[in-house]
Design an enzyme around this catalytic site. Sequence first.
Site, PDB file in Angstrom:
ATOM      1  N   GLY A  64     -30.867 -27.160  50.326  1.00  0.00           N
ATOM      2  CA  GLY A  64     -30.983 -28.412  49.580  1.00  0.00           C
ATOM      3  C   GLY A  64     -32.105 -29.326  50.045  1.00  0.00           C
ATOM      4  O   GLY A  64     -32.126 -30.507  49.704  1.00  0.00           O
TER       5      GLY A  64
ATOM      6  N   GLU B 244     -28.639 -17.967  55.168  1.00  0.00           N
ATOM      7  CA  GLU B 244     -28.992 -19.297  54.681  1.00  0.00           C
ATOM      8  C   GLU B 244     -29.206 -20.247  55.861  1.00  0.00           C
ATOM      9  O   GLU B 244     -28.234 -20.803  56.389  1.00  0.00           O
ATOM     10  CB  GLU B 244     -27.866 -19.856  53.807  1.00  0.00           C
ATOM     11  CG  GLU B 244     -27.606 -19.069  52.537  1.00  0.00           C
ATOM     12  CD  GLU B 244     -26.981 -19.941  51.462  1.00  0.00           C
ATOM     13  OE1 GLU B 244     -27.520 -19.980  50.355  1.00  0.00           O
ATOM     14  OE2 GLU B 244     -25.969 -20.605  51.745  1.00  0.00           O
TER      15      GLU B 244
ATOM     16  N   HIS C 271     -19.903 -20.378  53.992  1.00  0.00           N
ATOM     17  CA  HIS C 271     -21.046 -21.264  53.711  1.00  0.00           C
ATOM     18  C   HIS C 271     -21.139 -22.353  54.785  1.00  0.00           C
ATOM     19  O   HIS C 271     -20.108 -22.875  55.230  1.00  0.00           O
ATOM     20  CB  HIS C 271     -20.893 -21.889  52.320  1.00  0.00           C
ATOM     21  CG  HIS C 271     -22.169 -22.521  51.844  1.00  0.00           C
ATOM     22  ND1 HIS C 271     -22.618 -23.722  52.333  1.00  0.00           N
ATOM     23  CD2 HIS C 271     -23.106 -22.094  50.970  1.00  0.00           C
ATOM     24  CE1 HIS C 271     -23.776 -24.017  51.760  1.00  0.00           C
ATOM     25  NE2 HIS C 271     -24.102 -23.042  50.937  1.00  0.00           N
TER      26      HIS C 271
ATOM     27  N   ASN D 119     -24.651 -20.789  42.973  1.00  0.00           N
ATOM     28  CA  ASN D 119     -23.632 -21.544  43.699  1.00  0.00           C
ATOM     29  C   ASN D 119     -23.701 -22.998  43.240  1.00  0.00           C
ATOM     30  O   ASN D 119     -24.556 -23.751  43.679  1.00  0.00           O
ATOM     31  CB  ASN D 119     -23.906 -21.428  45.215  1.00  0.00           C
ATOM     32  CG  ASN D 119     -22.933 -22.253  46.035  1.00  0.00           C
ATOM     33  OD1 ASN D 119     -21.918 -22.727  45.521  1.00  0.00           O
ATOM     34  ND2 ASN D 119     -23.233 -22.437  47.316  1.00  0.00           N
ATOM     35  N   TRP D 120     -22.773 -23.342  42.350  1.00  0.00           N
ATOM     36  CA  TRP D 120     -22.807 -24.700  41.793  1.00  0.00           C
ATOM     37  C   TRP D 120     -22.270 -25.756  42.748  1.00  0.00           C
ATOM     38  O   TRP D 120     -22.363 -26.945  42.480  1.00  0.00           O
ATOM     39  CB  TRP D 120     -21.983 -24.758  40.499  1.00  0.00           C
ATOM     40  CG  TRP D 120     -22.616 -24.070  39.333  1.00  0.00           C
ATOM     41  CD1 TRP D 120     -23.812 -23.415  39.304  1.00  0.00           C
ATOM     42  CD2 TRP D 120     -22.062 -23.967  38.014  1.00  0.00           C
ATOM     43  NE1 TRP D 120     -24.038 -22.914  38.041  1.00  0.00           N
ATOM     44  CE2 TRP D 120     -22.983 -23.236  37.233  1.00  0.00           C
ATOM     45  CE3 TRP D 120     -20.889 -24.413  37.417  1.00  0.00           C
ATOM     46  CZ2 TRP D 120     -22.759 -22.944  35.889  1.00  0.00           C
ATOM     47  CZ3 TRP D 120     -20.658 -24.128  36.085  1.00  0.00           C
ATOM     48  CH2 TRP D 120     -21.589 -23.400  35.325  1.00  0.00           C
ATOM     49  N   LYS D 121     -21.644 -25.288  43.817  1.00  0.00           N
ATOM     50  CA  LYS D 121     -21.000 -26.223  44.761  1.00  0.00           C
ATOM     51  C   LYS D 121     -20.035 -27.146  44.001  1.00  0.00           C
ATOM     52  O   LYS D 121     -19.433 -26.685  43.033  1.00  0.00           O
ATOM     53  CB  LYS D 121     -22.068 -26.984  45.557  1.00  0.00           C
ATOM     54  CG  LYS D 121     -23.084 -26.017  46.184  1.00  0.00           C
ATOM     55  CD  LYS D 121     -24.013 -26.642  47.172  1.00  0.00           C
ATOM     56  CE  LYS D 121     -24.979 -25.584  47.697  1.00  0.00           C
ATOM     57  NZ  LYS D 121     -25.821 -26.057  48.772  1.00  0.00           N
TER      58      LYS D 121
ATOM     59  N   SER E  82     -33.073 -23.424  49.306  1.00  0.00           N
ATOM     60  CA  SER E  82     -34.183 -23.982  48.517  1.00  0.00           C
ATOM     61  C   SER E  82     -34.956 -22.929  47.724  1.00  0.00           C
ATOM     62  O   SER E  82     -36.176 -23.034  47.567  1.00  0.00           O
ATOM     63  CB  SER E  82     -35.122 -24.797  49.404  1.00  0.00           C
ATOM     64  OG  SER E  82     -34.445 -25.946  49.891  1.00  0.00           O
TER      65      SER E  82
HETATM   66  P1  PGA Z   1     -29.982 -24.735  47.719  1.00  0.00           P
HETATM   67  O1  PGA Z   1     -28.515 -24.249  48.172  1.00  0.00           O
HETATM   68  O2  PGA Z   1     -30.516 -23.656  46.822  1.00  0.00           O
HETATM   69  O3  PGA Z   1     -29.748 -26.030  47.034  1.00  0.00           O
HETATM   70  O4  PGA Z   1     -30.787 -24.858  48.964  1.00  0.00           O
HETATM   71  C1  PGA Z   1     -28.280 -22.930  48.544  1.00  0.00           C
HETATM   72  C2  PGA Z   1     -26.882 -22.791  49.047  1.00  0.00           C
HETATM   73  O5  PGA Z   1     -26.414 -23.680  49.780  1.00  0.00           O
HETATM   74  O6  PGA Z   1     -26.186 -21.808  48.733  1.00  0.00           O
END
Ligand code: PGA
Length: 223
Positions: free
Chosen positions: A157, A151, A102, A7-9, A187
Amino acid sequence: MKYFIANWKANKTKEEADRWVDTFLTGIQSNSILKNALLEDSLRIILCPPFPLLYPISAKISGYKNIYLGSQDVSVFDKGSLTGEVPADLLKGVIQYVIIGHSERRNLLHETDAMLSKKVEKAKSVGIEPIFCVRGEQDMIPPGVRMVAYEPVWAIGTGKNDSLDEVLTTKQKLQSSPTTVFLYGGSVNEDNAKIYLSSEQIDGLLVGTASLDPDHFLRITTK
Ligand code: PGA
């Protein structure tokens, strides 16, 4: 089958994405274990870049078995006069998966349960598989969802991943069907991926930050 979702956001320019995919595909070609896992259906990778990168990446990955493309959202509306929206009809044929629910969208864009159910319905109506994110047992899972990603918000993050015990307890509380694909995200990195992958109850990982580096993401897939 284990699933690895990148997931590159809201990250990566076209040039950065091109470099990422080139490095990633070269990495796969030079790793026979990974190459065979993809060919033998024991591993599936789903790349979820921002909308503008879907077409260029789909061209680059075409022909690779078990490397799929997903978007990070889909509109609640059908196609028509809706400036800025990206309805499911327009994504059909380009992507196979879509991330829905999300926590960043729930929290920042105030997406409600009703909207998320509608998005699931729209995606499924054109054959796109929703990857439905939940923050915990309090979030309802719309009917028809076959892939759920747990999640916890505090883990996204932050560098603080949830324990395997907690992930499995939440899975139990969510009471999804035994055929549901159950993923963990929050994470995940190359140091902790194995904790989850070693459990038969976890079908894969949704990776944000660590997926931005193709080599790091590849190392996660080979844990
Ligand atoms: P992260 O994000 O791996 O940076 O914690 C995961 C996500 O939000 O899908």
